[in-house]
Motif scaffolding. Structure first.
Motif, PDB file in Angstrom:
ATOM      1  N   ALA A  49       0.846  -1.199   0.000  1.00 39.15           N
ATOM      2  CA  ALA A  49       0.000   0.000   0.000  1.00 39.15           C
ATOM      3  C   ALA A  49       0.876   1.242   0.000  1.00 39.15           C
ATOM      4  CB  ALA A  49      -0.919   0.009   1.208  1.00 39.15           C
ATOM      5  N   GLY A  50       0.310   2.337  -0.502  1.00 41.90           N
ATOM      6  CA  GLY A  50       1.022   3.602  -0.511  1.00 41.90           C
ATOM      7  C   GLY A  50       0.085   4.740  -0.159  1.00 41.90           C
ATOM      8  N   ILE A  51       0.655   5.833   0.364  1.00 38.91           N
ATOM      9  CA  ILE A  51      -0.150   6.982   0.750  1.00 38.91           C
ATOM     10  C   ILE A  51       0.640   8.253   0.490  1.00 38.91           C
ATOM     11  CG2 ILE A  51       0.647   6.913   3.152  1.00 38.91           C
ATOM     12  CD1 ILE A  51      -2.259   7.722   3.949  1.00 38.91           C
ATOM     13  N   SER A  52      -0.063   9.261  -0.003  1.00 36.15           N
ATOM     14  CA  SER A  52       0.591  10.528  -0.293  1.00 36.15           C
ATOM     15  C   SER A  52       0.892  11.293   0.988  1.00 36.15           C
ATOM     16  CB  SER A  52      -0.300  11.365  -1.211  1.00 36.15           C
ATOM     17  OG  SER A  52      -1.526  11.653  -0.555  1.00 36.15           O
ATOM     18  N   TRP A  53       1.695  12.355   0.862  1.00 33.69           N
ATOM     19  CA  TRP A  53       2.126  13.099   2.038  1.00 33.69           C
ATOM     20  C   TRP A  53       0.956  13.668   2.827  1.00 33.69           C
ATOM     21  CZ3 TRP A  53       0.779  18.188   2.571  1.00 33.69           C
ATOM     22  CH2 TRP A  53       0.313  18.828   1.416  1.00 33.69           C
ATOM     23  N   SER A  54      -0.114  14.014   2.138  1.00 39.03           N
ATOM     24  CA  SER A  54      -1.271  14.607   2.814  1.00 39.03           C
ATOM     25  C   SER A  54      -2.262  13.563   3.298  1.00 39.03           C
ATOM     26  CB  SER A  54      -1.985  15.555   1.860  1.00 39.03           C
ATOM     27  OG  SER A  54      -2.538  14.825   0.785  1.00 39.03           O
ATOM     28  N   GLY A  55      -2.102  12.341   2.797  1.00 42.80           N
ATOM     29  CA  GLY A  55      -3.061  11.300   3.129  1.00 42.80           C
ATOM     30  C   GLY A  55      -4.261  11.261   2.208  1.00 42.80           C
ATOM     31  N   SER A  56      -4.310  12.159   1.257  1.00 46.49           N
ATOM     32  CA  SER A  56      -5.484  12.261   0.408  1.00 46.49           C
ATOM     33  C   SER A  56      -5.527  11.218  -0.709  1.00 46.49           C
ATOM     34  CB  SER A  56      -5.579  13.663  -0.210  1.00 46.49           C
ATOM     35  OG  SER A  56      -4.426  13.920  -1.000  1.00 46.49           O
ATOM     36  N   ASN A  57      -4.366  10.660  -1.025  1.00 48.29           N
ATOM     37  CA  ASN A  57      -4.299   9.644  -2.075  1.00 48.29           C
ATOM     38  C   ASN A  57      -3.689   8.365  -1.536  1.00 48.29           C
ATOM     39  OD1 ASN A  57      -5.271  11.248  -4.359  1.00 48.29           O
ATOM     40  ND2 ASN A  57      -3.385  12.402  -4.082  1.00 48.29           N
ATOM     41  N   THR A  58      -4.334   7.251  -1.832  1.00 47.37           N
ATOM     42  CA  THR A  58      -3.822   5.948  -1.416  1.00 47.37           C
ATOM     43  C   THR A  58      -3.906   4.961  -2.577  1.00 47.37           C
ATOM     44  OG1 THR A  58      -6.010   5.277  -0.619  1.00 47.37           O
ATOM     45  CG2 THR A  58      -4.513   6.266   1.002  1.00 47.37           C
ATOM     46  N   GLY A  59      -3.113   3.903  -2.471  1.00 51.65           N
ATOM     47  CA  GLY A  59      -3.149   2.840  -3.471  1.00 51.65           C
ATOM     48  C   GLY A  59      -2.825   1.523  -2.813  1.00 51.65           C
ATOM     49  N   TYR A  60      -3.382   0.440  -3.355  1.00 55.48           N
ATOM     50  CA  TYR A  60      -3.228  -0.871  -2.744  1.00 55.48           C
ATOM     51  C   TYR A  60      -2.898  -1.931  -3.791  1.00 55.48           C
ATOM     52  CZ  TYR A  60      -5.576   1.314   1.212  1.00 55.48           C
ATOM     53  OH  TYR A  60      -5.900   2.149   2.253  1.00 55.48           O
ATOM     54  N   ALA A  61      -2.204  -2.955  -3.322  1.00 57.57           N
ATOM     55  CA  ALA A  61      -2.028  -4.139  -4.154  1.00 57.57           C
ATOM     56  C   ALA A  61      -3.361  -4.860  -4.229  1.00 57.57           C
ATOM     57  CB  ALA A  61      -0.965  -5.049  -3.546  1.00 57.57           C
ATOM     58  N   GLU A  62      -3.593  -5.500  -5.336  1.00 60.38           N
ATOM     59  CA  GLU A  62      -4.863  -6.195  -5.532  1.00 60.38           C
ATOM     60  C   GLU A  62      -5.101  -7.241  -4.455  1.00 60.38           C
ATOM     61  OE1 GLU A  62      -6.773  -4.999  -7.914  1.00 60.38           O
ATOM     62  OE2 GLU A  62      -8.420  -6.319  -7.299  1.00 60.38           O
ATOM     63  N   ALA A  63      -4.029  -7.872  -3.989  1.00 58.98           N
ATOM     64  CA  ALA A  63      -4.157  -8.961  -3.014  1.00 58.98           C
ATOM     65  C   ALA A  63      -4.666  -8.496  -1.663  1.00 58.98           C
ATOM     66  CB  ALA A  63      -2.810  -9.669  -2.852  1.00 58.98           C
ATOM     67  N   VAL A  64      -4.510  -7.192  -1.362  1.00 60.65           N
ATOM     68  CA  VAL A  64      -4.906  -6.706  -0.032  1.00 60.65           C
ATOM     69  C   VAL A  64      -6.020  -5.679  -0.099  1.00 60.65           C
ATOM     70  CG1 VAL A  64      -2.548  -7.087   0.752  1.00 60.65           C
ATOM     71  CG2 VAL A  64      -3.257  -4.782   0.082  1.00 60.65           C
ATOM     72  N   LYS A  65      -6.367  -5.289  -1.297  1.00 59.99           N
ATOM     73  CA  LYS A  65      -7.433  -4.300  -1.442  1.00 59.99           C
ATOM     74  C   LYS A  65      -8.700  -4.796  -0.771  1.00 59.99           C
ATOM     75  CE  LYS A  65      -9.541  -1.504  -5.089  1.00 59.99           C
ATOM     76  NZ  LYS A  65      -9.699  -1.323  -6.550  1.00 59.99           N
ATOM     77  N   ASP A  66      -9.371  -3.922  -0.067  1.00 60.31           N
ATOM     78  CA  ASP A  66     -10.600  -4.224   0.680  1.00 60.31           C
ATOM     79  C   ASP A  66     -10.351  -4.942   1.990  1.00 60.31           C
ATOM     80  OD1 ASP A  66     -12.275  -5.021  -2.421  1.00 60.31           O
ATOM     81  OD2 ASP A  66     -12.140  -3.103  -1.380  1.00 60.31           O
ATOM     82  N   ARG A  67      -9.098  -5.329   2.275  1.00 57.27           N
ATOM     83  CA  ARG A  67      -8.777  -5.938   3.566  1.00 57.27           C
ATOM     84  C   ARG A  67      -7.832  -5.065   4.388  1.00 57.27           C
ATOM     85  NH1 ARG A  67      -5.930 -10.497   3.894  1.00 57.27           N
ATOM     86  NH2 ARG A  67      -4.846 -10.221   1.908  1.00 57.27           N
ATOM     87  N   PHE A  68      -6.951  -4.324   3.721  1.00 57.74           N
ATOM     88  CA  PHE A  68      -5.963  -3.493   4.397  1.00 57.74           C
ATOM     89  C   PHE A  68      -6.281  -2.017   4.173  1.00 57.74           C
ATOM     90  CE2 PHE A  68      -2.096  -6.629   4.211  1.00 57.74           C
ATOM     91  CZ  PHE A  68      -2.887  -7.620   4.792  1.00 57.74           C
ATOM     92  N   THR A  69      -5.917  -1.196   5.150  1.00 60.92           N
ATOM     93  CA  THR A  69      -6.089   0.243   5.031  1.00 60.92           C
ATOM     94  C   THR A  69      -4.819   0.957   5.496  1.00 60.92           C
ATOM     95  OG1 THR A  69      -8.461   0.076   5.436  1.00 60.92           O
ATOM     96  CG2 THR A  69      -7.456   2.257   5.692  1.00 60.92           C
ATOM     97  N   ILE A  70      -4.295   1.811   4.651  1.00 62.55           N
ATOM     98  CA  ILE A  70      -3.136   2.622   5.020  1.00 62.55           C
ATOM     99  C   ILE A  70      -3.623   4.008   5.427  1.00 62.55           C
ATOM    100  CG2 ILE A  70      -2.718   3.396   2.632  1.00 62.55           C
ATOM    101  CD1 ILE A  70       0.293   3.323   3.274  1.00 62.55           C
ATOM    102  N   SER A  71      -2.997   4.545   6.453  1.00 58.16           N
ATOM    103  CA  SER A  71      -3.349   5.888   6.913  1.00 58.16           C
ATOM    104  C   SER A  71      -2.105   6.514   7.552  1.00 58.16           C
ATOM    105  CB  SER A  71      -4.504   5.834   7.914  1.00 58.16           C
ATOM    106  OG  SER A  71      -4.129   5.109   9.073  1.00 58.16           O
ATOM    107  N   ARG A  72      -2.199   7.781   7.856  1.00 59.37           N
ATOM    108  CA  ARG A  72      -1.059   8.452   8.473  1.00 59.37           C
ATOM    109  C   ARG A  72      -1.526   9.554   9.413  1.00 59.37           C
ATOM    110  NH1 ARG A  72       2.593  10.532   3.859  1.00 59.37           N
ATOM    111  NH2 ARG A  72       3.767  11.496   5.565  1.00 59.37           N
ATOM    112  N   ASP A  73      -0.686   9.851  10.378  1.00 59.57           N
ATOM    113  CA  ASP A  73      -0.917  10.943  11.301  1.00 59.57           C
ATOM    114  C   ASP A  73       0.354  11.781  11.300  1.00 59.57           C
ATOM    115  OD1 ASP A  73      -1.247  12.686  13.428  1.00 59.57           O
ATOM    116  OD2 ASP A  73      -2.220  11.201  14.700  1.00 59.57           O
ATOM    117  N   ASN A  74       0.358  12.858  10.558  1.00 56.88           N
ATOM    118  CA  ASN A  74       1.573  13.661  10.423  1.00 56.88           C
ATOM    119  C   ASN A  74       1.984  14.324  11.733  1.00 56.88           C
ATOM    120  OD1 ASN A  74       1.888  12.932   7.759  1.00 56.88           O
ATOM    121  ND2 ASN A  74       0.942  14.796   6.948  1.00 56.88           N
TER     122      ASN A  74
END
Length: 127
Positions: A49-74
């Motif tokens: 998974a990946g997340i932009s500096w602001s947290g507004s954009n994320t991306g996931y591998a197909e294998a984990v999509k809908d099961r994993f969530t990436i987030s950040r607290d700057n």
């Protein structure tokens, strides 16, 4: 120099949930785009998974999509990976990574896109 330290790994059963954390030592954490990767024995390191500096954009591998969530607290210099419905195939060492490269296209899914890496945390899912 950015130092990344992952935590939260462990041994769980299939179907369980786990949250990984990655804390950055730098004061410029909010400038970095972040990613999670994993590597199982005998396999290459793969994007999770990946997340932009602001947290507004994320991306996931197909294998984990809908099961994993990436987030950040700057404010806490921390990126998280919430993992649900874990499967034995999720067993791997999980790494967080940071980059100042701009997120565009699918390049953020490649490990060489990232400049800084943590030491990894082991996740083992038993069946």
């Amino acid at each position: 120099q950015v130092q990344l330290v992952e935590s939260g790994g462990g041994l769980v059963q299939a179907g369980d949930s786990l949250r990984l954390s990655c804390v950055s030592s730098g004061r410029t954490f909010s400038l970095y785009n972040m990613g999670w990767f994993r590597q199982a024995p005998g396999n290459e390191r793969e994007f999770v998974a990946g997340i932009s500096w602001s947290g507004s954009n994320t991306g996931y591998a197909e294998a984990v999509k809908d099961r994993f969530t990436i987030s950040r607290d700057n404010a806490k210099n921390t990126v998280y990976l919430q993992m649900g419905s874990l499967e034995p195939d999720d067993t791997a060492v999980y790494y967080c990574a940071a980059t100042t490269n701009s997120l565009s296209g699918s390049s953020y899914r490649k490990s060489d896109f990232y400049q800084h890496w943590g030491q990894g945390t082991q996740v083992t899912v038993s069946s």
